[in-house]
Design a protein around this motif. Structure first.
Motif, PDB file in Angstrom:
ATOM      1  N   VAL A 137       0.834  -1.208   0.000  1.00  0.00           N
ATOM      2  CA  VAL A 137       0.000   0.000   0.000  1.00  0.00           C
ATOM      3  C   VAL A 137       0.873   1.265   0.000  1.00  0.00           C
ATOM      4  O   VAL A 137       0.630   2.209  -0.759  1.00  0.00           O
ATOM      5  N   LEU A 138       1.898   1.257   0.850  1.00  0.00           N
ATOM      6  CA  LEU A 138       2.762   2.442   0.968  1.00  0.00           C
ATOM      7  C   LEU A 138       3.441   2.767  -0.360  1.00  0.00           C
ATOM      8  O   LEU A 138       3.552   3.941  -0.746  1.00  0.00           O
ATOM      9  N   VAL A 139       3.884   1.733  -1.066  1.00  0.00           N
ATOM     10  CA  VAL A 139       4.559   1.981  -2.346  1.00  0.00           C
ATOM     11  C   VAL A 139       3.533   2.447  -3.384  1.00  0.00           C
ATOM     12  O   VAL A 139       3.794   3.379  -4.154  1.00  0.00           O
ATOM     13  N   GLN A 140       2.346   1.854  -3.385  1.00  0.00           N
ATOM     14  CA  GLN A 140       1.282   2.357  -4.283  1.00  0.00           C
ATOM     15  C   GLN A 140       0.983   3.825  -3.980  1.00  0.00           C
ATOM     16  O   GLN A 140       0.767   4.630  -4.890  1.00  0.00           O
ATOM     17  N   ASP A 141       0.950   4.157  -2.696  1.00  0.00           N
ATOM     18  CA  ASP A 141       0.632   5.540  -2.300  1.00  0.00           C
ATOM     19  C   ASP A 141       1.726   6.524  -2.728  1.00  0.00           C
ATOM     20  O   ASP A 141       1.472   7.723  -2.853  1.00  0.00           O
ATOM     21  N   ALA A 142       2.942   6.004  -2.897  1.00  0.00           N
ATOM     22  CA  ALA A 142       4.051   6.856  -3.334  1.00  0.00           C
ATOM     23  C   ALA A 142       4.114   6.961  -4.854  1.00  0.00           C
ATOM     24  O   ALA A 142       4.797   7.823  -5.398  1.00  0.00           O
ATOM     25  N   ALA A 143       3.390   6.070  -5.553  1.00  0.00           N
ATOM     26  CA  ALA A 143       3.599   5.888  -6.996  1.00  0.00           C
ATOM     27  C   ALA A 143       3.305   7.135  -7.827  1.00  0.00           C
ATOM     28  O   ALA A 143       3.866   7.295  -8.894  1.00  0.00           O
ATOM     29  N   TYR A 144       2.446   7.981  -7.358  1.00  0.00           N
ATOM     30  CA  TYR A 144       2.210   9.231  -8.079  1.00  0.00           C
ATOM     31  C   TYR A 144       2.898  10.393  -7.368  1.00  0.00           C
ATOM     32  O   TYR A 144       3.446  11.296  -8.004  1.00  0.00           O
ATOM     33  N   MET A 145       2.914  10.337  -6.036  1.00  0.00           N
ATOM     34  CA  MET A 145       3.426  11.455  -5.232  1.00  0.00           C
ATOM     35  C   MET A 145       4.905  11.763  -5.478  1.00  0.00           C
ATOM     36  O   MET A 145       5.350  12.870  -5.210  1.00  0.00           O
ATOM     37  N   VAL A 146       5.662  10.781  -5.989  1.00  0.00           N
ATOM     38  CA  VAL A 146       7.095  11.030  -6.237  1.00  0.00           C
ATOM     39  C   VAL A 146       7.321  12.146  -7.260  1.00  0.00           C
ATOM     40  O   VAL A 146       8.393  12.739  -7.296  1.00  0.00           O
ATOM     41  N   VAL A 147       6.299  12.457  -8.073  1.00  0.00           N
ATOM     42  CA  VAL A 147       6.474  13.529  -9.077  1.00  0.00           C
ATOM     43  C   VAL A 147       5.852  14.858  -8.620  1.00  0.00           C
ATOM     44  O   VAL A 147       5.967  15.862  -9.315  1.00  0.00           O
ATOM     45  N   PHE A 164       6.484   0.995 -11.813  1.00  0.00           N
ATOM     46  CA  PHE A 164       6.269   0.236 -10.571  1.00  0.00           C
ATOM     47  C   PHE A 164       5.880  -1.196 -10.943  1.00  0.00           C
ATOM     48  O   PHE A 164       5.038  -1.400 -11.820  1.00  0.00           O
ATOM     49  N   MET A 165       6.503  -2.152 -10.260  1.00  0.00           N
ATOM     50  CA  MET A 165       6.258  -3.570 -10.554  1.00  0.00           C
ATOM     51  C   MET A 165       5.993  -4.325  -9.253  1.00  0.00           C
ATOM     52  O   MET A 165       6.495  -3.939  -8.199  1.00  0.00           O
ATOM     53  N   TYR A 166       5.242  -5.423  -9.371  1.00  0.00           N
ATOM     54  CA  TYR A 166       5.000  -6.294  -8.215  1.00  0.00           C
ATOM     55  C   TYR A 166       5.828  -7.564  -8.321  1.00  0.00           C
ATOM     56  O   TYR A 166       5.995  -8.113  -9.413  1.00  0.00           O
ATOM     57  N   TYR A 167       6.246  -8.062  -7.153  1.00  0.00           N
ATOM     58  CA  TYR A 167       6.875  -9.382  -7.080  1.00  0.00           C
ATOM     59  C   TYR A 167       5.812 -10.462  -7.254  1.00  0.00           C
ATOM     60  O   TYR A 167       4.636 -10.242  -6.973  1.00  0.00           O
ATOM     61  N   GLU A 265      -0.458  -0.747 -12.202  1.00  0.00           N
ATOM     62  CA  GLU A 265      -1.199   0.200 -13.055  1.00  0.00           C
ATOM     63  C   GLU A 265      -0.906   1.659 -12.724  1.00  0.00           C
ATOM     64  O   GLU A 265      -1.327   2.558 -13.433  1.00  0.00           O
ATOM     65  N   TYR A 266      -0.231   1.888 -11.613  1.00  0.00           N
ATOM     66  CA  TYR A 266       0.150   3.262 -11.260  1.00  0.00           C
ATOM     67  C   TYR A 266       1.594   3.461 -11.716  1.00  0.00           C
ATOM     68  O   TYR A 266       2.316   2.506 -11.896  1.00  0.00           O
ATOM     69  N   GLY A 267       2.006   4.705 -11.854  1.00  0.00           N
ATOM     70  CA  GLY A 267       3.357   4.951 -12.353  1.00  0.00           C
ATOM     71  C   GLY A 267       3.385   4.863 -13.871  1.00  0.00           C
ATOM     72  O   GLY A 267       2.354   4.754 -14.531  1.00  0.00           O
ATOM     73  N   ARG A 268       4.624   4.903 -14.419  1.00  0.00           N
ATOM     74  CA  ARG A 268       4.792   4.893 -15.877  1.00  0.00           C
ATOM     75  C   ARG A 268       4.284   3.573 -16.449  1.00  0.00           C
ATOM     76  O   ARG A 268       4.424   2.529 -15.818  1.00  0.00           O
TER      77      ARG A 268
END
Ligand SMILES: [Zn+2]
Length: 281
Positions: A137-147, A164-167, A265-268
């Motif tokens: 969740v935390l990484v998803q939440d960062a996925a747009y905010m980094v820009v 962004f990729m999942y294991y 689906e989030y990020g580039r």
């Protein structure tokens, strides 16, 4: 390990060096999910960093607190050294108590920005362990905010959103894992096991204790490493085998060990074809 260090020095440097950050909840999670692919990226001259969101201070049956966190930090550094990756950072959040809070989200935004990441890897958000779920969740939440410049304004925002990729995981609900890229890791399996072998407190103490298999762990270093390799060998799922076939053709049938990843689906949103180009073969 001297052999692999020499190999890395001789490997041709790629035209585009990727900066990759693999994020896990605990100081051995990235190793288990990504060590093989990480070793391949590193050998090809890309910059790989592992980041643990917690310090691992709850992951043992008889040790705990700061002393355990210190021991586990040392294990991460040895793992990174064996894999040949650039860095293994451990954030000082308590193990077993992780929440998707704003302050931890900011730590992750900072880490992704400071690494200037092209690719970010993280767990999916459905998992038996709450620390794993919330790391997802935390990484998803960062996925747009980094820009976004006004979020964490003390660190320069990224101008290009990372991928962004999942294991891979085996959870079936709400949806089974569908791989977009699979990497055959037979040629670096020994390196992956060497990295995991550095995680002594986990591989030979805590995890076997949780599973009720502590008595199975051999006493001497060589046999326990063999035991680790055997117990870490998993059957490749039909979905991952199919993804391997797409990349490796008929050779995919011979692959014994693989790691697989799914595009978030989030990020580039690169094409799957360009993802296939980016990931090592
Ligand atoms: Zn974990």
């Amino acid at each position: 390990m001297i052999g692999s260090v020499m190999l890395m020095a001789q490997a041709p440097q790629p035209a585009t060096k990727l900066r990759i950050i693999a994020i896990g909840a605990h100081p051995d999670d990235c190793d288990g999910k990504f060590a093989g692919t990480a070793a391949k990226f590193a050998k090809a001259g890309h910059q790989v960093k592992f980041l643990s969101v917690t310090n691992g201070d709850a992951g043992h049956q008889s040790e705990r607190g700061a002393a355990l966190a210190k021991r586990r930090f040392a294990e991460t550094q040895e793992s990174a050294r064996r894999l040949g990756i650039a860095e293994y950072q451990v954030l000082d959040n308590h193990d077993g108590q992780l929440l998707p809070s704003l302050s931890v989200r900011e730590q992750i935004i900072r880490a992704i920005r400071q690494w200037n990441a092209d690719i970010v890897l993280a767990p999916r958000t459905n998992d038996y362990h709450p620390d794993h779920r919330y790391t997802g969740v935390l990484v998803q939440d960062a996925a747009y905010m980094v820009v976004v410049p006004n979020v964490v304004p003390d660190v320069k925002p990224l101008r290009k959103n990372p991928i962004f990729m999942y294991y891979e995981d085996n959870f079936q609900e709400p949806t089974p894992f569908r791989p977009d890229v699979a990497v055959a890791i037979d040629d670096v399996w020994d390196l992956k096991i060497a990295a995991l072998d550095a995680q002594v407190s986990q591989m030979y103490e805590w995890l076997p204790w949780v599973d009720g298999r502590l008595a199975e762990v051999p006493a001497d270093a060589a046999s326990r490493k063999q035991w680790l390799s055997k117990s870490r060998t998993r059957q490749i799922s039909p979905a991952v085998r199919a993804a391997l076939e797409k990349r490796y053709g008929a050779q995919a049938q011979q692959v014994q060990h693989a790691e697989a990843f799914k595009l978030c689906e989030y990020g580039r949103q690169p094409s799957i074809a360009s993802l296939q180009e980016m990931f090592p073969k």
